[in-house]
Design an enzyme around this catalytic site. Structure first.
Site, PDB file in Angstrom:
ATOM      1  N   HIS A 273       0.833  -1.193   0.000  1.00 49.53           N
ATOM      2  CA  HIS A 273       0.000   0.000   0.000  1.00 49.53           C
ATOM      3  C   HIS A 273       0.874   1.252   0.000  1.00 49.53           C
ATOM      4  O   HIS A 273       1.859   1.339   0.741  1.00 49.53           O
ATOM      5  CB  HIS A 273      -0.919   0.024   1.217  1.00 49.53           C
ATOM      6  N   SER A 274       0.515   2.233  -0.842  1.00 46.97           N
ATOM      7  CA  SER A 274       1.194   3.518  -0.929  1.00 46.97           C
ATOM      8  C   SER A 274       2.675   3.299  -1.278  1.00 46.97           C
ATOM      9  O   SER A 274       2.975   2.700  -2.306  1.00 46.97           O
ATOM     10  CB  SER A 274       1.008   4.308   0.368  1.00 46.97           C
ATOM     11  N   MET A 275       3.620   3.756  -0.444  1.00 44.13           N
ATOM     12  CA  MET A 275       5.023   3.464  -0.722  1.00 44.13           C
ATOM     13  C   MET A 275       5.259   1.958  -0.839  1.00 44.13           C
ATOM     14  O   MET A 275       6.032   1.482  -1.671  1.00 44.13           O
ATOM     15  CB  MET A 275       5.910   4.054   0.370  1.00 44.13           C
TER      16      MET A 275
ATOM     17  N   SER B  58      -1.693  -0.832  -4.184  1.00 44.55           N
ATOM     18  CA  SER B  58      -2.826  -0.145  -3.565  1.00 44.55           C
ATOM     19  C   SER B  58      -2.440   1.279  -3.204  1.00 44.55           C
ATOM     20  O   SER B  58      -1.385   1.525  -2.627  1.00 44.55           O
ATOM     21  CB  SER B  58      -3.221  -0.930  -2.296  1.00 44.55           C
TER      22      SER B  58
END
Length: 250
Positions: A95-97, A122
């Protein structure tokens, strides 16, 4: 010089799962550690082992320096993931990074003897697009803190605490540097599914930009779910259903 780390430190110690048929590696978002996925174990399909990834600079690895490069993290983590996966099918989620690191791991592992069944990214803009906003990791502390607050996910009372900021702002800045400096146009091969998830109200990764992940694979699914940047922890049941299906369950 890279830090030599025992492969065991990359993964949260968990109780064994009976009858494991597939493994789900979960890479956390910036500033977080693998503990955010602890509750997911009970929500995935039977026989799926959730394997939270522990990155340097947080959790049980708090005293290690945080890494500022997705590529270097991928180089260090590829071997441990391959060994931990063993002979079972596995899926990479981030998720994200963490999504960018999951994607980099997918690129590194796709030509090996056991490529991932799927890479699930994500809450992230794909890494071949130019950045549309100034890099957060270069902002002065106060502006950096304000931008963090706008993203959500961190209680305002924590952002207001001097001790918390002293401990965690350098880690968050390192994670943003890793994410904001990662660029690649390399694509996943036809044998590896790419699933991109976005939040309908995510200001950091708007649905129109999440849609551009389609350009980085040949077997690509894009889903937009209710929620903001932290939608996996709001629309959790839907996310876990998708992950279970990617692992071959449900």
């Amino acid at each position: 010089m890279s830090v030599t780390t025992s492969p065991d430190l990359w993964f949260s110690p968990e109780s064994p799962v009976a009858g494991v048929r597939a493994r789900l590696f979960c890479v956390p978002h910036g500033g977080s550690d693998g503990s955010v996925f602890r509750s997911w174990r009970s929500g995935v399909g039977p026989g799926i082992e959730v394997v939270p990834v522990q990155l340097p600079g947080r959790g049980i690895r708090l005293e290690e320096p945080a890494e500022t490069s997705v590529v270097r993290l991928g180089e260090r983590l590829t071997g441990p993931v391959a060994r931990r996966a063993g002979d079972l099918p596995y899926v990479l989620f981030g998720h994200s990074m963490g999504a960018l690191l999951a994607y980099e791991l997918g690129l590194a592992l796709q030509d090996g003897p056991r490529p991932p069944a799927a890479v699930v990214v994500s809450g992230s803009v794909p890494p071949h697009l130019p950045r549309r906003a100034p890099a957060m990791h270069l902002l002065p502390d106060e502006e950096f803190r304000v931008r963090l607050g706008a993203l959500g996910g961190i209680p305002p009372e924590l952002l207001a605490e001097d001790e918390w900021r002293e401990l965690f702002l350098p880690l968050l800045r390192a994670d943003f540097e890793a994410a904001e400096t990662y660029r690649t146009g390399s694509t996943l091969s036809a044998g590896v599914r790419l699933i991109a998830l976005g939040g309908a109200d995510d200001p950091a990764a708007p649905p129109a930009e999440v849609e551009r992940w389609r350009e980085l694979g040949t077997d690509v699914t894009v889903r937009v779910l209710p929620g903001d940047h932290f939608f996996p922890f709001e629309s959790t049941d839907q996310v876990l259903s998708l992950l279970s299906a990617a692992c071959g369950s449900r």
